[in-house]
Design a protein around this motif. Structure first.
Motif, mmCIF file in Angstrom:
data_model
loop_
_atom_site.group_PDB
_atom_site.id
_atom_site.type_symbol
_atom_site.label_atom_id
_atom_site.label_comp_id
_atom_site.label_asym_id
_atom_site.label_seq_id
_atom_site.Cartn_x
_atom_site.Cartn_y
_atom_site.Cartn_z
ATOM 1 N N SER A 93 -52.905 -99.979 -54.919
ATOM 2 C CA SER A 93 -52.722 -101.338 -54.397
ATOM 3 C C SER A 93 -52.111 -101.400 -53.005
ATOM 4 O O SER A 93 -52.033 -102.485 -52.424
ATOM 5 N N SER A 94 -51.675 -100.294 -52.457
ATOM 6 C CA SER A 94 -50.983 -100.330 -51.174
ATOM 7 C C SER A 94 -51.905 -100.767 -50.042
ATOM 8 O O SER A 94 -53.009 -100.243 -49.886
ATOM 9 N N PRO A 95 -51.464 -101.710 -49.218
ATOM 10 C CA PRO A 95 -52.259 -102.129 -48.060
ATOM 11 C C PRO A 95 -52.012 -101.257 -46.837
ATOM 12 O O PRO A 95 -52.601 -101.474 -45.774
ATOM 13 N N HIS A 96 -51.153 -100.261 -46.993
ATOM 14 C CA HIS A 96 -50.751 -99.442 -45.851
ATOM 15 C C HIS A 96 -51.489 -98.099 -45.833
ATOM 16 O O HIS A 96 -52.171 -97.728 -46.794
ATOM 17 N N HIS A 97 -51.295 -97.372 -44.736
ATOM 18 C CA HIS A 97 -51.843 -96.015 -44.642
ATOM 19 C C HIS A 97 -50.934 -95.102 -45.459
ATOM 20 O O HIS A 97 -49.798 -94.828 -45.090
ATOM 21 N N LEU A 98 -51.448 -94.638 -46.574
ATOM 22 C CA LEU A 98 -50.661 -93.915 -47.567
ATOM 23 C C LEU A 98 -51.006 -92.430 -47.540
ATOM 24 O O LEU A 98 -52.183 -92.058 -47.602
ATOM 25 N N VAL A 99 -49.995 -91.580 -47.458
ATOM 26 C CA VAL A 99 -50.214 -90.132 -47.407
ATOM 27 C C VAL A 99 -49.241 -89.442 -48.358
ATOM 28 O O VAL A 99 -48.309 -90.057 -48.874
ATOM 29 N N THR A 100 -49.466 -88.154 -48.567
ATOM 30 C CA THR A 100 -48.550 -87.364 -49.393
ATOM 31 C C THR A 100 -47.331 -86.962 -48.565
ATOM 32 O O THR A 100 -47.347 -87.009 -47.329
ATOM 33 N N ALA A 101 -46.287 -86.527 -49.248
ATOM 34 C CA ALA A 101 -45.080 -86.080 -48.552
ATOM 35 C C ALA A 101 -45.393 -84.857 -47.692
ATOM 36 O O ALA A 101 -44.838 -84.696 -46.596
ATOM 37 N N ARG A 102 -46.284 -84.009 -48.163
ATOM 38 C CA ARG A 102 -46.653 -82.819 -47.385
ATOM 39 C C ARG A 102 -47.346 -83.220 -46.088
ATOM 40 O O ARG A 102 -47.068 -82.647 -45.026
ATOM 41 N N THR A 103 -48.274 -84.182 -46.151
ATOM 42 C CA THR A 103 -48.973 -84.616 -44.941
ATOM 43 C C THR A 103 -47.988 -85.209 -43.929
ATOM 44 O O THR A 103 -48.056 -84.919 -42.728
ATOM 45 N N ALA A 104 -47.059 -86.030 -44.411
ATOM 46 C CA ALA A 104 -46.060 -86.626 -43.519
ATOM 47 C C ALA A 104 -45.204 -85.534 -42.879
ATOM 48 O O ALA A 104 -44.902 -85.577 -41.675
ATOM 49 N N TYR A 105 -44.822 -84.548 -43.673
ATOM 50 C CA TYR A 105 -44.027 -83.431 -43.160
ATOM 51 C C TYR A 105 -44.802 -82.656 -42.093
ATOM 52 O O TYR A 105 -44.265 -82.318 -41.029
ATOM 53 N N LEU A 106 -46.077 -82.371 -42.373
ATOM 54 C CA LEU A 106 -46.877 -81.582 -41.445
ATOM 55 C C LEU A 106 -47.102 -82.318 -40.124
ATOM 56 O O LEU A 106 -47.197 -81.685 -39.066
ATOM 57 N N LYS A 107 -47.200 -83.628 -40.162
ATOM 58 C CA LYS A 107 -47.358 -84.388 -38.916
ATOM 59 C C LYS A 107 -46.128 -84.214 -38.032
ATOM 60 O O LYS A 107 -46.240 -83.968 -36.817
ATOM 61 N N LEU A 108 -44.944 -84.350 -38.634
ATOM 62 C CA LEU A 108 -43.715 -84.173 -37.865
ATOM 63 C C LEU A 108 -43.560 -82.721 -37.433
ATOM 64 O O LEU A 108 -43.115 -82.442 -36.301
ATOM 65 N N ARG A 109 -43.955 -81.812 -38.302
ATOM 66 C CA ARG A 109 -43.881 -80.389 -37.964
ATOM 67 C C ARG A 109 -44.809 -80.062 -36.795
ATOM 68 O O ARG A 109 -44.460 -79.279 -35.902
ATOM 69 N N PHE A 110 -45.992 -80.662 -36.785
ATOM 70 C CA PHE A 110 -46.946 -80.437 -35.697
ATOM 71 C C PHE A 110 -46.354 -80.898 -34.365
ATOM 72 O O PHE A 110 -46.434 -80.187 -33.352
#
Length: 485
Positions: free
Chosen positions: A360-377
């Motif tokens: 039901s989320s209207p937002h861009h939803l990702v896993t914790a790993r994906t969020a971590y990898l974006k910041l890591r990148f």
């Protein structure tokens, strides 16, 4: 029917009390030897018999091997073992690589009120061997970084700041980096053996193999033990050493274009291509919101004091990143929790239950790993993170960012031995506008931090920042750090 390269041993057979197999782990061969061996040798005989040899300590410096043999197999079983043997290796020596243990809560030893249901309260700790080759490489990377910071601080001497950014290391004296370089050089020359480190929550500290093997203490129980074939351990270390630095990055640019779990579409803030992403030295403003996945649990001790059995634990729920080159949003992701949420902390986070629901989320939803990898990148790319109180954000995300890549407005607008100032108060006083009247918004917070940084650099260039900071603290004390006065 064959000997593996890695022995991963579950310790569930040890039981949960001293009357079970756990009692064996508490024993030792003598006053110098612990029950869990550092080295193990396993041999498969042609008759199917298994021989295990363990290295034990005989005194402070002496060691010897003790042999244990299995019972004879019947001929039919021996034939099956030999027919299905897939490896020609009949004898392999293993070395202890890691030990996962469960440490009981201190309260179980300090309070007589601890109930039976609390006997399993505690947390896990991990002991890991650090090979000498990996240690040497890590020290070299730290040394190169320290020398780089020393050169940068030297270039910025004599009042010539140039394009100097207010990162956490910008005010560090050159002598500190010089001492750091000397210390790392001495470390590189000193120890020529493997080391052990202990992961205890967010705390990482040096330890010893003896501490990893020690289970004679009643508050520590074994969970998982890993041994690695010694030839394989050396080969892995050598292969790791041969890697080029450019191959060390865990994250790639592709992660910045990940699709949402809720609608399988890329983020509307995703750049057109990797060439549009910020590079080394570029500033990105960051803010994150969190939810609670574990509430605090406490009991009263014998003297009435509060004993915390479990601390409150938070999980990343939203992360927003602003590209400060353009002022546009680079990342605004909501994160699917890996554990049940016990409190959405809506007043502080702005997160409501439907925000994190993939259906039901209207937002861009990702896993914790994906969020971590974006910041890591972005970190590995050399971007400089700007925000307010970033240490706690990075701690919860479990990401280490070098201080030379952090600009924290909570430190910029701070006088030594004085209180730290909230983002909302700074925004109200410095930017002359109110924010977060109802709930937090990470995009708004990131933009506010960026504007505060720009204002600070402007005041520093005018050589009026210190006077401005004095006025800020005087005003804060006058209104008792309350807004709307």
């Amino acid at each position: 029917t064959s000997l593996p390269k890695i022995l991963s041993l579950s310790c569930s057979c040890a039981g949960s009390n001293e009357e079970d197999g756990l009692a064996v782990w508490r024993t030792s061969f003598n006053d110098f030897s612990l029950w869990l061996p550092d080295f193990v040798e396993i041999e498969l005989g042609n008759d199917g018999k298994i021989t295990v040899r363990e290295q034990i300590d005989t005194n402070e410096n002496g060691k010897k091997w003790v042999t244990f043999e299995s019972s004879d197999f019947v001929p039919s079983i021996s034939k099956i073992v030999n027919d299905h043997r897939v490896s020609k290796k009949t004898k392999v020596r293993y070395r202890l690589e890691s030990v996962l243990s469960f440490v009981k809560s201190d309260s179980l030893h300090t309070s007589s009120n601890a109930s039976s249901e609390n006997e399993t309260k505690g947390h896990h700790v991990l002991h890991v061997r650090i090979p000498q080759e990996y240690r040497n490489r890590s020290l070299k990377a730290q040394l190169d970084h320290a020398k780089q910071l020393y050169r940068q601080s030297k270039d910025c001497s004599d009042g010539d700041k140039g394009d100097r950014k207010l990162v956490l290391t910008s005010m560090t004296e050159k002598s500190v980096f010089k001492d750091r370089i000397k210390n790392l050089e001495e470390k590189s020359e000193s120890k020529k053996t493997d080391e052990w480190i202990l992961f205890n929550g967010f705390v990482v500290s040096p330890t010893s193999v003896e501490d990893a093997r020690a289970f004679h203490v009643t508050f520590k129980e074994p969970c998982l033990v890993m041994y690695r074939e010694m030839d394989e351990s050396l080969q892995l270390s050598e292969n790791h050493m041969k890697k080029e630095p450019a191959q060390d990055g865990l994250a790639t640019g592709k992660v910045m274009f990940s699709k949402s779990l809720s609608n399988n579409l890329p983020s509307r803030y995703a750049p057109k291509g990797e060439s549009d992403l910020p590079c080394a030295g570029d500033i990105v403003a960051l803010d994150a919101e969190f939810v609670s996945v574990q509430e605090e649990e406490a009991i009263s001790g014998d003297n009435g004091n509060k004993i915390i059995l479990r601390e409150t634990r938070h999980a990343l729920a939203r992360v927003s990143v602003i590209d400060c080159r353009t002022g546009s949003i680079l990342i605004d992701d909501y994160i699917v929790p890996r554990e049940p949420v016990v409190d959405y902390l809506t007043r502080f986070s702005g997160i409501v239950p439907g925000d994190l629901d993939a259906k039901s989320s209207p937002h861009h939803l990702v896993t914790a790993r994906t969020a971590y990898l974006k910041l890591r990148f972005l970190m590995e790319r050399g971007c400089i993170f700007l925000g307010h109180g970033l240490s706690q954000d990075f701690l919860t995300v479990n990401l280490y960012v070098p201080p030379s890549q952090i600009i924290d407005t909570v430190e910029i607008y701070h006088k030594e031995r004085m209180r730290y100032i909230s983002l909302r108060f700074l925004t109200n006083y410095v930017l002359e506008r109110d924010m977060q009247q109802d709930v937090h918004d990470s995009v708004e917070d990131a933009k506010a931090a960026w504007e505060l940084y720009k204002q600070a650099t402007k005041l520093i260039e005018q050589q009026s920042f210190n006077h401005y900071l004095d006025q800020l603290y005087e005003y804060g004390a006058k209104v008792e750090w309350s807004l709307g006065v």
